[in-house]
Design a protein around this motif. Structure first.
Motif, PDB file in Angstrom:
ATOM      1  N   ILE A 137      54.154  40.853  32.164  1.00 13.85           N
ATOM      2  CA  ILE A 137      53.107  40.157  31.415  1.00 13.85           C
ATOM      3  C   ILE A 137      53.372  38.662  31.411  1.00 13.85           C
ATOM      4  N   LYS A 138      54.612  38.277  31.187  1.00 13.60           N
ATOM      5  CA  LYS A 138      54.989  36.852  31.198  1.00 13.60           C
ATOM      6  C   LYS A 138      54.637  36.239  32.558  1.00 13.60           C
ATOM      7  N   ALA A 139      55.030  36.899  33.624  1.00 18.18           N
ATOM      8  CA  ALA A 139      54.740  36.390  34.972  1.00 18.18           C
ATOM      9  C   ALA A 139      53.231  36.325  35.219  1.00 18.18           C
ATOM     10  N   GLY A 140      52.506  37.347  34.780  1.00 17.47           N
ATOM     11  CA  GLY A 140      51.063  37.363  34.971  1.00 17.47           C
ATOM     12  C   GLY A 140      50.355  36.249  34.231  1.00 17.47           C
ATOM     13  N   LEU A 141      50.782  36.003  32.998  1.00 17.58           N
ATOM     14  CA  LEU A 141      50.185  34.910  32.225  1.00 17.58           C
ATOM     15  C   LEU A 141      50.524  33.557  32.835  1.00 17.58           C
ATOM     16  N   GLU A 142      51.780  33.366  33.201  1.00 15.10           N
ATOM     17  CA  GLU A 142      52.186  32.074  33.779  1.00 15.10           C
ATOM     18  C   GLU A 142      51.489  31.811  35.106  1.00 15.10           C
ATOM     19  N   ALA A 143      51.151  32.865  35.834  1.00 10.89           N
ATOM     20  CA  ALA A 143      50.469  32.711  37.120  1.00 10.89           C
ATOM     21  C   ALA A 143      49.045  32.191  36.952  1.00 10.89           C
ATOM     22  N   LEU A 144      48.516  32.239  35.732  1.00 15.47           N
ATOM     23  CA  LEU A 144      47.155  31.751  35.492  1.00 15.47           C
ATOM     24  C   LEU A 144      47.057  30.230  35.604  1.00 15.47           C
ATOM     25  N   GLN A 145      48.201  29.527  35.473  1.00 14.31           N
ATOM     26  CA  GLN A 145      48.189  28.074  35.643  1.00 14.31           C
ATOM     27  C   GLN A 145      47.774  27.770  37.077  1.00 14.31           C
ATOM     28  N   GLY A 146      46.732  26.980  37.229  1.00 16.67           N
ATOM     29  CA  GLY A 146      46.228  26.655  38.555  1.00 16.67           C
ATOM     30  C   GLY A 146      45.170  27.620  39.059  1.00 16.67           C
ATOM     31  N   ILE A 147      45.025  28.772  38.394  1.00 13.74           N
ATOM     32  CA  ILE A 147      43.997  29.747  38.775  1.00 13.74           C
ATOM     33  C   ILE A 147      42.818  29.667  37.813  1.00 13.74           C
ATOM     34  N   ALA A 184      36.099  30.190  28.238  1.00 10.55           N
ATOM     35  CA  ALA A 184      35.984  30.454  29.675  1.00 10.55           C
ATOM     36  C   ALA A 184      37.252  31.133  30.200  1.00 10.55           C
ATOM     37  N   TYR A 185      38.400  30.690  29.722  1.00  9.93           N
ATOM     38  CA  TYR A 185      39.692  31.293  30.081  1.00  9.93           C
ATOM     39  C   TYR A 185      39.729  32.757  29.650  1.00  9.93           C
ATOM     40  N   ALA A 186      39.240  33.041  28.458  1.00  5.54           N
ATOM     41  CA  ALA A 186      39.296  34.398  27.903  1.00  5.54           C
ATOM     42  C   ALA A 186      38.577  35.416  28.784  1.00  5.54           C
ATOM     43  N   VAL A 187      37.528  34.990  29.492  1.00  9.53           N
ATOM     44  CA  VAL A 187      36.769  35.922  30.326  1.00  9.53           C
ATOM     45  C   VAL A 187      37.048  35.750  31.825  1.00  9.53           C
ATOM     46  N   HIS A 188      37.974  34.872  32.167  1.00 14.15           N
ATOM     47  CA  HIS A 188      38.331  34.695  33.581  1.00 14.15           C
ATOM     48  C   HIS A 188      38.884  36.028  34.106  1.00 14.15           C
ATOM     49  N   PRO A 189      38.450  36.472  35.279  1.00 17.27           N
ATOM     50  CA  PRO A 189      38.862  37.785  35.794  1.00 17.27           C
ATOM     51  C   PRO A 189      40.377  37.990  35.859  1.00 17.27           C
ATOM     52  N   GLU A 190      41.126  36.977  36.222  1.00 20.11           N
ATOM     53  CA  GLU A 190      42.585  37.130  36.307  1.00 20.11           C
ATOM     54  C   GLU A 190      43.214  37.240  34.911  1.00 20.11           C
ATOM     55  N   HIS A 191      42.654  36.526  33.938  1.00 20.31           N
ATOM     56  CA  HIS A 191      43.135  36.653  32.559  1.00 20.31           C
ATOM     57  C   HIS A 191      42.804  38.039  32.018  1.00 20.31           C
ATOM     58  N   LYS A 196      42.619  40.802  33.659  1.00 17.88           N
ATOM     59  CA  LYS A 196      43.579  41.757  34.233  1.00 17.88           C
ATOM     60  C   LYS A 196      44.872  41.792  33.422  1.00 17.88           C
ATOM     61  N   VAL A 197      45.392  40.622  33.096  1.00 12.50           N
ATOM     62  CA  VAL A 197      46.634  40.560  32.309  1.00 12.50           C
ATOM     63  C   VAL A 197      46.386  41.106  30.900  1.00 12.50           C
ATOM     64  N   SER A 198      45.247  40.773  30.334  1.00 12.96           N
ATOM     65  CA  SER A 198      44.904  41.247  28.991  1.00 12.96           C
ATOM     66  C   SER A 198      44.850  42.768  28.933  1.00 12.96           C
ATOM     67  N   GLN A 199      44.325  43.378  29.971  1.00 14.39           N
ATOM     68  CA  GLN A 199      44.259  44.842  30.002  1.00 14.39           C
ATOM     69  C   GLN A 199      45.654  45.451  30.028  1.00 14.39           C
ATOM     70  N   ARG A 200      46.552  44.822  30.745  1.00 11.40           N
ATOM     71  CA  ARG A 200      47.943  45.311  30.785  1.00 11.40           C
ATOM     72  C   ARG A 200      48.578  45.198  29.402  1.00 11.40           C
ATOM     73  N   ILE A 201      48.319  44.087  28.727  1.00  7.31           N
ATOM     74  CA  ILE A 201      48.855  43.896  27.382  1.00  7.31           C
ATOM     75  C   ILE A 201      48.278  44.947  26.438  1.00  7.31           C
ATOM     76  N   ARG A 202      46.976  45.104  26.448  1.00  4.94           N
ATOM     77  CA  ARG A 202      46.316  46.035  25.515  1.00  4.94           C
ATOM     78  C   ARG A 202      46.808  47.468  25.661  1.00  4.94           C
ATOM     79  N   ALA A 203      47.250  47.843  26.860  1.00  4.75           N
ATOM     80  CA  ALA A 203      47.705  49.208  27.103  1.00  4.75           C
ATOM     81  C   ALA A 203      48.935  49.568  26.261  1.00  4.75           C
TER      82      ALA A 203
END
Length: 99
Positions: free
Chosen positions: A26-36, A71-78, A80-87
Motif C-alpha cells: 500500500i505504501k509503495a502504491g500510494l507513493e507511486a501516485l506522485q507524478g501519475i 480529482a485525486y480521489a477519483v483518479h483510476p490509479e488512486h 486501485k490502491v484504495s480498493q486494496r486498502i478497503r479490503a
C-alpha cells in the motif's frame, strides 16, 4: 494549498505477516501516485512503528485546492490502491485543512 492527512487501521483479524506485506504494498502504491495523479503536489506515507498505537499507516498529501484533492480521489490509479486498502481496513481518520 490543502493538506490531506489520513490514518488507517487494519482489521485485527489480518495476520501479522499479511499486514506487513500489505502495508508495504500500500505504501509503495500510494507513493507511486506522485507524478501519475496530476493534482498531487506532494505525498508522504509512513508505516507506524509504535505498537502501542492503533493506527498502522499515515498518509500526508498536498494539493493546490479541494478540487485537486477531489480529482485525486477519483483518479483510476488512486482508486486501485484504495480498493486494496478497503479490503483489509477497519478504521480511517481524515483531516483536510488549508495551509
Amino acid at each position: 494549498m490543502v493538506k490531506h492527512i489520513v490514518l488507517f487501521k487494519l482489521r485485527d483479524d489480518v495476520d501479522a505477516a499479511t499486514k506487513e506485506s500489505e502495508l508495504k504494498a500500500i505504501k509503495a502504491g500510494l507513493e507511486a501516485l506522485q507524478g501519475i495523479a496530476p493534482t498531487l503536489r506532494s505525498i508522504e506515507v509512513g508505516i507506524n512503528i509504535n505498537a502501542n498505537e492503533k493506527y498502522n499507516l499515515a498518509l500526508t498529501c498536498t494539493f493546490d485546492d479541494m478540487e485537486g484533492l477531489n480529482a485525486y480521489a477519483v483518479h483510476p490509479e488512486h482508486v486501485k490502491v484504495s480498493q486494496r486498502i478497503r479490503a483489509i481496513l477497519d478504521q480511517r481518520a481524515c483531516v483536510d485543512y488549508l495551509l
